[in-house]
Design a protein around this motif. Structure first.
Motif, mmCIF file in Angstrom:
data_model
loop_
_atom_site.group_PDB
_atom_site.id
_atom_site.type_symbol
_atom_site.label_atom_id
_atom_site.label_comp_id
_atom_site.label_asym_id
_atom_site.label_seq_id
_atom_site.Cartn_x
_atom_site.Cartn_y
_atom_site.Cartn_z
ATOM 1 N N ILE A 45 -5.375 5.843 0.714
ATOM 2 C CA ILE A 45 -4.183 5.036 0.978
ATOM 3 C C ILE A 45 -3.062 5.915 1.527
ATOM 4 C CG2 ILE A 45 -2.340 3.687 -0.125
ATOM 5 C CD1 ILE A 45 -4.466 2.611 -2.064
ATOM 6 N N ASP A 96 -13.165 -0.242 -5.158
ATOM 7 C CA ASP A 96 -12.909 -0.994 -6.398
ATOM 8 C C ASP A 96 -14.204 -1.529 -7.000
ATOM 9 O OD1 ASP A 96 -10.230 -0.488 -6.187
ATOM 10 O OD2 ASP A 96 -9.704 -2.437 -5.333
ATOM 11 N N THR A 108 -10.589 -0.167 0.167
ATOM 12 C CA THR A 108 -10.273 -0.163 -1.268
ATOM 13 C C THR A 108 -11.128 -1.173 -2.017
ATOM 14 O OG1 THR A 108 -8.425 -1.710 -0.905
ATOM 15 C CG2 THR A 108 -7.903 0.649 -0.955
ATOM 16 N N LEU A 162 -7.406 -0.777 4.930
ATOM 17 C CA LEU A 162 -7.341 -0.450 3.506
ATOM 18 C C LEU A 162 -7.856 -1.592 2.635
ATOM 19 C CD1 LEU A 162 -3.958 1.492 3.327
ATOM 20 C CD2 LEU A 162 -6.272 2.421 3.092
ATOM 21 N N TYR A 185 0.829 -1.206 0.000
ATOM 22 C CA TYR A 185 0.000 0.000 0.000
ATOM 23 C C TYR A 185 0.867 1.261 0.000
ATOM 24 C CZ TYR A 185 -4.506 -2.322 0.638
ATOM 25 O OH TYR A 185 -5.641 -3.062 0.452
ATOM 26 N N ARG A 237 -9.308 6.909 -3.844
ATOM 27 C CA ARG A 237 -8.628 5.675 -3.415
ATOM 28 C C ARG A 237 -7.182 5.965 -3.041
ATOM 29 N NH1 ARG A 237 -5.734 1.090 -4.977
ATOM 30 N NH2 ARG A 237 -6.781 -0.913 -4.568
ATOM 31 N N GLN A 238 -6.483 6.687 -3.919
ATOM 32 C CA GLN A 238 -5.078 6.970 -3.649
ATOM 33 C C GLN A 238 -4.910 7.912 -2.463
ATOM 34 O OE1 GLN A 238 -2.499 9.095 -6.587
ATOM 35 N NE2 GLN A 238 -1.307 7.209 -6.515
#
Length: 434
Positions: free
Chosen positions: A415, A189, A185, A181, A132, A411-412
């Protein structure tokens, strides 16, 4: 936020984080080199063999895994273990150094020398946390700034990977962050997959509408092979160019394959021609030229586009054909017909190549494409109907693309915040909107 606007120096890590280099808390294992002259007699083993194409950004593609026979001693040095984090040596810059956890999907699997296997110290580092971290903006900044760029690709090496500075919380917190995460995620997703499915349906709708118009036109006026309308099929040349696009108004550039994609022409996709190389003026592309990719991946070979008015001082490369047409046949009309399902099937059957990564079309193959024998008036009417049908689809596609960008950026960002300690995962579910 993206890599260009993210400054890792602005981060303030929590007090229980320590900053250590990856090489201090993990061991790097190099893969094996394919050698046709290697002696494969005696004590040898045949094992599955992971190539760069099998390692995606944050995931694995194991649909096509080859096997290799090597001496047992060599296999022992390149065997993957569950928990290893895989990183590729080269590829697109934005994918460089992205970690993927190997979970023992194939027993005794070996890996290529262009894939690094990072084996974390189980007392100091969680492989899932490391994976990650490499996907975060913090990790992207490091690998994109230290990567070595060439004309088409970027690369890293074992020294740079081992020098990656890790903001490292205690091991139990790493596991908690990775678990959080995994769940968050996965939820994002699913939403991305839903949006991609919607986009695919919009593409199918556009193709079906175009196909119906072409079938109706062909049934009313008949059709002939493209060779009856072609005056020339030419390809350019590909001199050694610089990786960056042309900068100034008076510089020359050579088109990249990506300039021609699914009926659209992008003049920005070019490589700068060095000043010491004189341009071959005969290969300069001009507005209205019909371009067809001569070599590409199976799904993209035979792509078409018409050169737009913003193309200036751009040259035709040897991997793109320019098709000359007789008077009365519009390049835009032929391009739309070439995007039809029927022509795509002909391209797939005619494409030749020894590798699934690159196949080629001959000029003679292109000349076999069936083209309705429409008058100029019928061609313009057809193009107007295609454009009207595409307007609503394009609006919906743009809305889907905006949603995809938001989901991917979120998402990024999630993270990045979690692995750098900017978001406490113990309270994140309450603090983060659904």
């Amino acid at each position: 936020m993206n890599v260009a606007s993210f400054d890792p120096r602005s981060l303030r890590f929590p007090g229980n984080y320590e900053l250590v280099r990856l090489g201090y808390v993990a061991r790097l294992q190099n893969g094996l080199t394919v050698d046709a002259k290697r002696d494969v007699t005696g004590d040898v083993v045949t094992r599955p063999y992971l190539r760069v194409a099998n390692v995606q950004a944050g995931s694995l593609n194991l649909e096509s895994v080859t096997e290799i026979t090597v001496p047992r001693s060599i296999a022992r040095r390149s065997t993957l273990r569950p928990g290893d984090v895989l990183m590729t040596e080269g590829g697109d810059l934005d994918k460089l150094g992205r970690g993927t956890v190997w979970r023992g999907e194939l027993e005794g699997c070996l890996h290529q020398n262009h894939i690094f296997a990072i084996r974390p110290d189980p007392q100091r580092l969680s492989g899932r946390f490391l994976a990650y971290l490499t996907q975060s903006l913090y990790g992207r900044c490091y690998f994109e700034s230290t990567g070595t760029r060439t004309t088409n690709l970027a690369s890293t090496n074992s020294s740079k990977i081992q020098s990656f500075p890790l903001p490292l919380p205690p091991l139990e917190e790493q596991r908690r962050i990775a678990g959080y995460l995994d769940a968050e995620t996965a939820r994002l997703d699913k939403l991305v997959t839903l949006q991609l499915s919607t986009r695919n349906k919009l593409d199918e709708r556009e193709r079906a509408f175009r196909d119906s118009l072409i079938d109706e036109l062909a049934s009313s006026c008949g059709e002939l092979p493209l060779r009856r309308f072609v005056t020339k099929v030419e390809q350019g040349e590909s001199p050694q160019c610089e990786a960056v696009p042309r900068q100034g108004e008076y510089e020359w550039g050579v088109l990249k394959l990506s300039a021609v994609k699914q009926g659209r022409f992008d003049h920005r996709e070019n490589k700068r021609l060095p000043e010491e190389i004189a341009p071959t003026r005969a290969y300069e592309v001009r507005p209205g030229d019909l371009l067809v990719t001569r070599a590409n991946t199976p799904s993209l070979v035979g792509d078409v586009a018409v050169v737009t008015d913003d193309a200036q001082r751009l040259l035709l490369p040897d991997l793109i054909y320019r098709i000359g047409l007789v008077r009365g046949v519009e390049a835009a009309f032929v391009a739309q017909v070439a995007l039809s399902s029927r022509v795509r099937l002909l391209i797939e059957s005619a494409a030749r190549g020894s590798s699934q990564s690159m196949v080629k079309l001959r000029g003679e193959d292109i000349k076999e494409w069936p083209i309705p024998t429409a008058t100029p008036v019928q061609q313009r009417t057809f193009l107007a109907e295609v454009e009207r049908g595409a307007e609503s689809t394009n609006r919906l596609r743009a809305a889907v693309d905006r949603q995809l960008s938001v989901l991917i950026e979120r998402r990024q960002a999630l993270i990045t915040a979690a692995v750098t300690g900017q978001l406490g995962v113990t309270t994140a579910r309450q603090d983060t909107p659904a």
